[in-house]
Design a protein around this motif. Structure first.
Motif, PDB file in Angstrom:
ATOM      1  N   GLN A 145       0.834  -1.201   0.000  1.00 29.31           N
ATOM      2  CA  GLN A 145       0.000   0.000   0.000  1.00 29.31           C
ATOM      3  C   GLN A 145       0.871   1.254   0.000  1.00 29.31           C
ATOM      4  O   GLN A 145       0.594   2.220  -0.719  1.00 29.31           O
ATOM      5  CB  GLN A 145      -0.930   0.006   1.209  1.00 29.31           C
ATOM      6  N   SER A 146       1.922   1.224   0.798  1.00 30.14           N
ATOM      7  CA  SER A 146       2.839   2.361   0.841  1.00 30.14           C
ATOM      8  C   SER A 146       3.483   2.580  -0.524  1.00 30.14           C
ATOM      9  O   SER A 146       3.644   3.724  -0.973  1.00 30.14           O
ATOM     10  CB  SER A 146       3.912   2.128   1.900  1.00 30.14           C
ATOM     11  N   GLU A 148       2.204   1.816  -3.478  1.00 30.30           N
ATOM     12  CA  GLU A 148       1.200   2.401  -4.371  1.00 30.30           C
ATOM     13  C   GLU A 148       1.026   3.892  -4.102  1.00 30.30           C
ATOM     14  O   GLU A 148       0.886   4.701  -5.029  1.00 30.30           O
ATOM     15  CB  GLU A 148      -0.127   1.670  -4.192  1.00 30.30           C
ATOM     16  N   GLU A 149       1.053   4.274  -2.846  1.00 33.61           N
ATOM     17  CA  GLU A 149       0.886   5.689  -2.488  1.00 33.61           C
ATOM     18  C   GLU A 149       2.057   6.526  -3.000  1.00 33.61           C
ATOM     19  O   GLU A 149       1.872   7.651  -3.483  1.00 33.61           O
ATOM     20  CB  GLU A 149       0.747   5.822  -0.976  1.00 33.61           C
ATOM     21  N   LYS A 152       1.793   7.160  -6.753  1.00 35.04           N
ATOM     22  CA  LYS A 152       0.844   8.247  -7.050  1.00 35.04           C
ATOM     23  C   LYS A 152       1.437   9.604  -6.670  1.00 35.04           C
ATOM     24  O   LYS A 152       1.196  10.618  -7.348  1.00 35.04           O
ATOM     25  CB  LYS A 152      -0.461   8.017  -6.296  1.00 35.04           C
ATOM     26  N   ARG A 153       2.217   9.624  -5.622  1.00 33.18           N
ATOM     27  CA  ARG A 153       2.812  10.879  -5.151  1.00 33.18           C
ATOM     28  C   ARG A 153       3.832  11.417  -6.143  1.00 33.18           C
ATOM     29  O   ARG A 153       3.954  12.640  -6.330  1.00 33.18           O
ATOM     30  CB  ARG A 153       3.465  10.660  -3.785  1.00 33.18           C
TER      31      ARG A 153
END
Length: 205
Positions: A145-146, A148-149, A152-153
């Motif tokens: 999850q980290s 993926e974030e 996007k960032r």
């Protein structure tokens, strides 16, 4: 046992400069080791002398020393900053060879670290942001999850994290080991001199 066929054309007896000789052996290893010929054990210790060891990837060997990159807030990063003495070992089973390095640690200049970080694969750059290296992790899913974030960032160029750095081991000794029959191995150690040259000493196996 004679030394295995080499591409560098230099024997232990002929070696004068250990950096040149190491690079010769590394070139041989690149043609015989199946995976990561630059993999090396890195031993560190706390100020109290508690040791730890892990495998890292050697990236550069030159007059400055043996360089690698990592998260400066990881356990090894913290230990390297607290106790600036470290040891390295490379073992090339296919060549029946080992190199041991002992020395002092300094951090590489930011411009060197930036240049290397830009050459990394994009996902490795993202991973450097996503992983809080050496800290407790609740689950594999949390790491993904980290990741993926972070993707996007940073949809474009990924900047170097401020904690991601490079270290160089400046040798106080470099030992070359070549396996021999009946455990009569060849061992030669180089140590630096004050006038920027090297002394060379053969050791009992």
């Amino acid at each position: 046992m004679p030394e295995p066929n080499t591409r560098c054309g230099m024997t232990m007896e002929q070696a004068v400069d250990p950096i040149d000789f190491f690079n010769c052996w590394m070139e041989d290893a690149k043609h015989s080791e199946l995976n990561d010929p630059n993999a090396m054990s890195l031993a560190t210790a706390t100020p109290d002398g508690l040791p730890s060891v892990r495998i890292v990837l050697l990236k550069t060997v030159d007059a400055k020393g043996f360089s690698f990159y990592t998260n400066g807030e990881s356990r090894k990063g913290r230990e390297l900053r607290a106790n600036t003495h470290a040891a390295l070992a490379l073992h090339w089973k296919s060549r029946q060879r080992q190199v041991r390095v002992e020395g002092t640690i300094t951090e590489l200049p930011p411009e060197d670290v930036d240049a290397y970080f830009k050459r990394r694969h994009r996902m490795s750059q993202i991973g450097a942001w996503a992983s809080q290296q050496s800290r407790p992790l609740d689950s594999r899913a949390a790491l993904l999850q980290s990741t993926e974030e972070i993707e996007k960032r940073f949809p474009g160029e990924v900047p170097r994290p401020p904690y991601w750095t490079g270290f160089v081991v400046k040798p106080t000794s470099i030992e070359f080991w070549q396996e021999g029959d009946y455990r009569l191995h060849d061992r030669i150690v180089f140590t630096p001199t004050p006038n920027n040259s090297w002394t060379k000493q053969r050791l009992y196996p």
